[in-house]
Design a protein around this motif. Structure first.
Motif, short mmCIF file in Angstrom:
data_model
loop_
_atom_site.label_atom_id
_atom_site.label_comp_id
_atom_site.label_asym_id
_atom_site.label_seq_id
_atom_site.Cartn_x
_atom_site.Cartn_y
_atom_site.Cartn_z
N ASN A 114 0.83 -1.21 0.00
CA ASN A 114 0.00 0.00 0.00
C ASN A 114 0.86 1.26 0.00
OD1 ASN A 114 0.86 -0.65 2.64
ND2 ASN A 114 -0.72 0.64 3.54
N ASN A 115 2.00 1.19 -0.66
CA ASN A 115 2.91 2.32 -0.72
C ASN A 115 2.71 3.15 -1.98
OD1 ASN A 115 4.41 1.80 1.74
ND2 ASN A 115 5.24 0.02 0.67
N LEU A 116 3.06 4.44 -1.90
CA LEU A 116 2.94 5.37 -3.01
C LEU A 116 4.29 6.00 -3.29
CD1 LEU A 116 0.09 7.58 -1.47
CD2 LEU A 116 -0.24 5.37 -2.56
N LEU A 117 4.55 6.25 -4.55
CA LEU A 117 5.72 7.04 -4.94
C LEU A 117 5.23 8.44 -5.26
CD1 LEU A 117 8.75 7.23 -5.67
CD2 LEU A 117 8.11 6.61 -8.02
N VAL A 118 5.71 9.42 -4.50
CA VAL A 118 5.24 10.80 -4.61
C VAL A 118 6.40 11.71 -4.99
CG1 VAL A 118 4.18 12.74 -3.40
CG2 VAL A 118 3.45 10.40 -2.88
N LYS A 119 6.22 12.48 -6.06
CA LYS A 119 7.21 13.50 -6.41
C LYS A 119 6.94 14.73 -5.55
CE LYS A 119 8.57 14.03 -10.65
NZ LYS A 119 10.02 13.79 -10.51
N LYS A 120 7.88 15.08 -4.72
CA LYS A 120 7.66 16.14 -3.73
C LYS A 120 7.73 17.52 -4.37
CE LYS A 120 9.12 15.72 0.45
NZ LYS A 120 9.97 15.62 1.67
N VAL A 155 1.26 12.11 -6.91
CA VAL A 155 1.42 10.65 -6.90
C VAL A 155 1.87 10.20 -8.29
CG1 VAL A 155 0.27 8.43 -6.58
CG2 VAL A 155 -0.35 10.36 -5.13
N ILE A 156 3.02 9.54 -8.35
CA ILE A 156 3.55 9.04 -9.62
C ILE A 156 3.09 7.61 -9.89
CG2 ILE A 156 5.66 8.54 -10.93
CD1 ILE A 156 5.06 11.52 -10.45
N SER A 157 3.15 6.77 -8.87
CA SER A 157 2.71 5.38 -9.01
C SER A 157 2.33 4.83 -7.64
CB SER A 157 3.80 4.51 -9.65
OG SER A 157 4.99 4.56 -8.89
N THR A 158 1.59 3.74 -7.64
CA THR A 158 1.13 3.13 -6.38
C THR A 158 1.33 1.62 -6.43
OG1 THR A 158 -1.16 2.59 -7.01
CG2 THR A 158 -0.71 4.86 -6.32
N GLY A 159 1.40 1.03 -5.24
CA GLY A 159 1.38 -0.42 -5.15
C GLY A 159 -0.03 -0.95 -5.37
N PRO A 160 -0.20 -2.26 -5.39
CA PRO A 160 -1.52 -2.85 -5.64
C PRO A 160 -2.46 -2.77 -4.45
CG PRO A 160 0.09 -4.56 -5.25
CD PRO A 160 0.86 -3.27 -5.30
N GLY A 161 -1.94 -2.47 -3.26
CA GLY A 161 -2.75 -2.45 -2.05
C GLY A 161 -2.33 -3.56 -1.10
N ARG A 162 -2.54 -3.33 0.19
CA ARG A 162 -2.13 -4.33 1.18
C ARG A 162 -3.12 -5.50 1.19
NH1 ARG A 162 -4.81 -3.31 6.32
NH2 ARG A 162 -6.22 -1.53 6.07
N VAL A 163 -2.65 -6.63 1.65
CA VAL A 163 -3.45 -7.85 1.69
C VAL A 163 -3.61 -8.30 3.13
CG1 VAL A 163 -3.59 -10.27 0.97
CG2 VAL A 163 -2.68 -8.54 -0.62
N PHE A 216 7.06 14.08 9.03
CA PHE A 216 8.12 13.13 9.39
C PHE A 216 7.77 11.70 8.98
CE2 PHE A 216 8.32 16.65 12.49
CZ PHE A 216 9.58 17.13 12.18
N THR A 217 6.88 11.56 8.00
CA THR A 217 6.51 10.23 7.52
C THR A 217 7.19 9.94 6.19
OG1 THR A 217 4.54 11.13 6.42
CG2 THR A 217 4.26 10.30 8.66
N GLY A 218 7.26 8.67 5.87
CA GLY A 218 7.79 8.27 4.58
C GLY A 218 9.30 8.19 4.53
N GLU A 219 9.78 7.78 3.38
CA GLU A 219 11.21 7.62 3.13
C GLU A 219 11.57 8.45 1.90
OE1 GLU A 219 14.83 5.66 4.31
OE2 GLU A 219 12.83 5.52 5.20
N ASP A 220 12.48 9.39 2.07
CA ASP A 220 12.89 10.23 0.95
C ASP A 220 13.90 9.50 0.07
OD1 ASP A 220 11.28 12.30 1.74
OD2 ASP A 220 12.86 13.43 2.74
N LYS A 243 13.63 14.71 -6.18
CA LYS A 243 13.30 14.27 -4.83
C LYS A 243 11.90 13.68 -4.78
CE LYS A 243 13.99 15.66 -0.04
NZ LYS A 243 14.41 16.75 0.87
N HIS A 244 11.79 12.45 -4.29
CA HIS A 244 10.54 11.75 -4.12
C HIS A 244 10.41 11.28 -2.67
CE1 HIS A 244 11.16 11.49 -8.46
NE2 HIS A 244 9.92 11.09 -8.62
N SER A 245 9.21 10.87 -2.32
CA SER A 245 8.97 10.20 -1.04
C SER A 245 8.20 8.92 -1.29
CB SER A 245 8.18 11.10 -0.08
OG SER A 245 9.01 12.03 0.57
N LEU A 246 8.56 7.90 -0.55
CA LEU A 246 7.77 6.66 -0.51
C LEU A 246 6.97 6.69 0.78
CD1 LEU A 246 10.42 4.09 -1.76
CD2 LEU A 246 8.20 4.50 -2.83
N ILE A 247 5.65 6.74 0.65
CA ILE A 247 4.78 6.79 1.82
C ILE A 247 3.72 5.72 1.67
CG2 ILE A 247 5.15 9.27 2.13
CD1 ILE A 247 2.40 9.74 0.91
#
Length: 259
Positions: A61-67, A93-101, A124-128, A135-139
């Protein structure tokens, strides 16, 4: 509110135009997301300056976000330096995962956002990460406080309360202002001094998320609706600004009462 997604001369050469997502703009953020995703799929990608052997795709359920870019100049033209510079926790939002299971039932929760949407998330969330020199963040979808859906033309309005939406079991609240208090000597206490001590935890519900899914995949209804007055736990809210107004994002579990 201006959300710039300009990164480097090389990237601009690939995209062939400047892309800016702004309040009340007609810029196509969805087209930009598709363009960025296409670029990642068709060319060699780099992560923190190192070439990748394949596509860069978020999982679960992660997203790739261009900051958005760091704000280094005030509206009056004054340049900010050092700690005064503002890094906004928002982006496209650039791309997303399929969703958590669900590990017990196998139910796959749907992703609540799509490429091209503009999202605001915790500071303070996500990983830069630096992907393709930008610069992107994975949240995760749980990190998203507010999201603004891009329309069919790819336009978003990230200053519009009408277009703002909250996810899952979160609630957007317009917080009541704390009245000025008097000291024992009869002097009025400034609102800035009061805000440092305690902020109001009472307000009016303006937006309600769809709710959480039970383990069996059934969507559970929310216990509040717009225009309800609510009291929530002190210090449980995350502050967010939409346009020139301040709001609080609160989990339904932290709302103690409605009236």
């Amino acid at each position: 509110m201006m959300l710039k997604v300009l990164c480097s001369v090389a990237l601009l050469a690939d995209i062939h135009h400047d892309v800016v997502v702004s309040a009340f703009s007609t810029t196509a953020s969805k087209r930009f997301a598709r363009s960025s995703l296409h670029r990642m799929q068709m060319s060699t990608n780099t992560l923190d300056g190192k070439e990748l052997s394949g596509d860069f795709a978020p999982l679960n359920n992660n997203l790739l976000v261009k900051k958005s870019e760091i704000i280094d100049q005030t509206e009056g033209g004054v340049f900010l330096t050092g700690k005064a510079m503002i890094e906004k926790s928002e982006g496209v939002v650039i791309s997303t995962g399929p969703g958590r299971v669900n590990q017990e039932t196998g139910f796959q929760y749907p992703m609540p956002v799509s490429p091209g949407d503009v999202v605001t998330f915790g500071k303070f969330t996500g990983e830069d990460v630096v992907l393709n020199d930008c610069k992107h963040s994975l949240i995760s979808d749980f990190d998203v406080m507010i999201h603004f859906i891009a329309d069919e033309d790819g336009n978003t309005n990230s200053d519009s309360l009408e277009d703002a939406q909250v996810l899952w079991d979160t609630v957007l609240v317009k917080v009541n202002k704390i009245k000025q208090e008097k000291s024992t000597g009869g002097l009025l206490i400034a609102s800035t001094s009061q805000s440092k001590r305690k902020k109001s935890s009472v307000g009016t519900v303006v937006k309600v998320g769809p709710g959480q899914y039970a383990n069996n995949g059934v969507l559970m209804e929310m216990d509040v609706q717009p225009d309800d007055m609510v009291k929530y736990k002190d210090f449980s809210a995350q502050e967010v600004q939409i346009g020139d107004e301040d709001f609080a994002v609160v989990k339904i579990r932290d709302i103690l009462a409605k009236f």
